[in-house]
Design an enzyme around this catalytic site. Structure first.
Site, PDB file in Angstrom:
ATOM      1  N   HIS A 156       0.836  -1.202   0.000  1.00 18.71           N
ATOM      2  CA  HIS A 156       0.000   0.000   0.000  1.00 18.71           C
ATOM      3  C   HIS A 156       0.872   1.254   0.000  1.00 18.71           C
ATOM      4  O   HIS A 156       1.955   1.276   0.588  1.00 18.71           O
ATOM      5  CB  HIS A 156      -0.940   0.007   1.215  1.00 18.71           C
ATOM      6  CG  HIS A 156      -2.077  -0.967   1.048  1.00 18.71           C
ATOM      7  ND1 HIS A 156      -2.778  -1.497   2.100  1.00 18.71           N
ATOM      8  CD2 HIS A 156      -2.622  -1.505  -0.074  1.00 18.71           C
ATOM      9  CE1 HIS A 156      -3.706  -2.320   1.636  1.00 18.71           C
ATOM     10  NE2 HIS A 156      -3.630  -2.341   0.325  1.00 18.71           N
ATOM     11  N   ASP A 197       0.943   4.054   1.455  1.00 11.90           N
ATOM     12  CA  ASP A 197       1.426   4.703   2.693  1.00 11.90           C
ATOM     13  C   ASP A 197       2.634   3.979   3.295  1.00 11.90           C
ATOM     14  O   ASP A 197       3.216   4.447   4.269  1.00 11.90           O
ATOM     15  CB  ASP A 197       0.303   4.856   3.737  1.00 11.90           C
ATOM     16  CG  ASP A 197      -0.376   3.553   4.116  1.00 11.90           C
ATOM     17  OD1 ASP A 197      -0.539   2.680   3.246  1.00 11.90           O
ATOM     18  OD2 ASP A 197      -0.758   3.401   5.297  1.00 11.90           O
ATOM     19  N   HIS A 198       3.023   2.837   2.675  1.00 12.49           N
ATOM     20  CA  HIS A 198       4.180   2.094   3.173  1.00 12.49           C
ATOM     21  C   HIS A 198       5.350   2.082   2.193  1.00 12.49           C
ATOM     22  O   HIS A 198       6.427   1.595   2.536  1.00 12.49           O
ATOM     23  CB  HIS A 198       3.778   0.657   3.513  1.00 12.49           C
ATOM     24  CG  HIS A 198       2.750   0.589   4.595  1.00 12.49           C
ATOM     25  ND1 HIS A 198       3.035   0.203   5.886  1.00 12.49           N
ATOM     26  CD2 HIS A 198       1.427   0.908   4.594  1.00 12.49           C
ATOM     27  CE1 HIS A 198       1.941   0.269   6.628  1.00 12.49           C
ATOM     28  NE2 HIS A 198       0.947   0.700   5.863  1.00 12.49           N
TER      29      HIS A 198
END
Ligand SMILES: [Zn+2]
Ligand SMILES: [Zn+2]
Length: 320
Positions: A63, A65-66
């Site tokens: 994802h 955000d990672h």
């Protein structure tokens, strides 16, 4: 002993106080960056630990955000840092997404740094001096999500008094016994390692789980960990939302820690909806040894205990 620096502890989008997911795990001279949300390179600088030896990156999943921070780090490293190879470990889907991102950043290899994409499967991932990293599957949204268990080998303490009694001289003979070899004394007596080594003391274990939608399949891998780092995106008042989006509540994370006999719990990946106090309070009602770290918080993890390391403006550490 491990050290961990929490570089980003927010879920999905950054807040004023919290950046996107990333943590740095250190063991002796080894460093592992776990996830790399947008803004991670600046957090590394602010933490004082910098970029040195940062050549292993473990992704929990793909994802954005990672992973978005990988573009920035690769760009910086390829120009200014001495790191020649960066190894990125992750599930197939996460690596594919990162490869696509890197195509844009590095534009077909006009840089000196080599990128190594290492697809992982559950099991032993990395073995170093007295330390191992093991990957295990995690259920979140999408395929190929992983958590990581960092474990220092156990050791049998050397019983100096016993060695003295048996007449083992100081020096190389003792070293050989510690390494598991039998030795012969000058008078012909043979001394075996088990005569001078005590019962094995287990090594430190730190488990890092990224985003997760359930915990029943994590109890065994978290068993007896000295520290568990796991998401707590929601509080129980939004439990339905947590399950819909494949995330955990603070109570679920705390229940896992309690069931698995974990010694200390770190909760990260907080939604902007909640204060850290609310998340901490909910978890501590179930599992008292809960810490909700802030960005740049730095901890030492030893057997059974964690201690916070205070760093001054120059990144010099001292234990509080
Ligand atoms: Zn996330
Ligand atoms: Zn996610």
């Amino acid at each position: 002993m491990f050290e961990i620096v929490f570089l980003g502890t927010s879920a999905s989008a950054p807040s004023v106080d919290r950046g996107l997911s990333a943590a740095l795990l250190m063991y002796r001279d080894q460093r592992f960056l776990i996830d790399c949300g947008e803004g991670t390179q600046r957090q590394l600088l602010r933490s004082g630990v910098g970029f040195r030896k940062l050549d292993k990156i473990l992704l929990t999943h793909g994802h954005l955000d990672h992973i978005l921070g990988l573009g920035g780090i690769a760009s910086t490293f390829s120009r200014w840092e001495s790191i020649t190879t960066m190894s990125i470990y992750g599930g197939q889907w996460a690596l594919q997404r990162v490869e696509d991102l890197m195509k844009v950043v590095l534009r077909g290899g006009e840089v000196d740094m080599a990128l190594r994409f290492v697809p992982i499967r559950p099991g032993r991932l990395w073995t170093g001096e007295r330390m191992t990293v093991t990957a295990f599957p995690v259920s979140h949204r999408g395929p190929g999500c992983f958590g990581y268990a960092f474990e220092v080998e156990g050791h049998s303490p050397f019983l100096a008094e016993e060695a003295e009694r048996l007449g083992v001289p100081r020096g190389p003979e003792r070293k050989r016994l510690i390494q598991g070899e039998s030795i012969t004394l000058e008078d012909g007596t043979v001394v075996h390692p088990d005569q001078v080594l005590g019962e094995e003391v287990r090594g430190v274990k730190l488990v890092h789980v990224g985003d997760a939608g359930r915990t029943d399949n994590l109890v065994d891998v978290c068993r007896d960990a000295d520290a568990l780092v796991i998401e707590a995106t929601y509080s129980s008042r939004d439990a339905d939302m947590a399950s819909r989006f494949g995330h955990l509540t603070a109570a679920q994370a705390a229940t896992l820690a309690s069931r698995a006999g974990v010694k200390n719990l770190f909760l990260v990946h907080l939604s902007r909806r909640y204060s850290e106090r609310e998340i901490g309070r909910e978890a501590r009602a179930i599992f008292p040894n809960t810490i909700v770290p802030r960005d740049l918080d730095h901890y030492r993890v030893s057997r059974n205990t964690v201690e916070k390391v205070e760093t001054d403006a120059y990144g010099q550490a001292s234990v509080s």
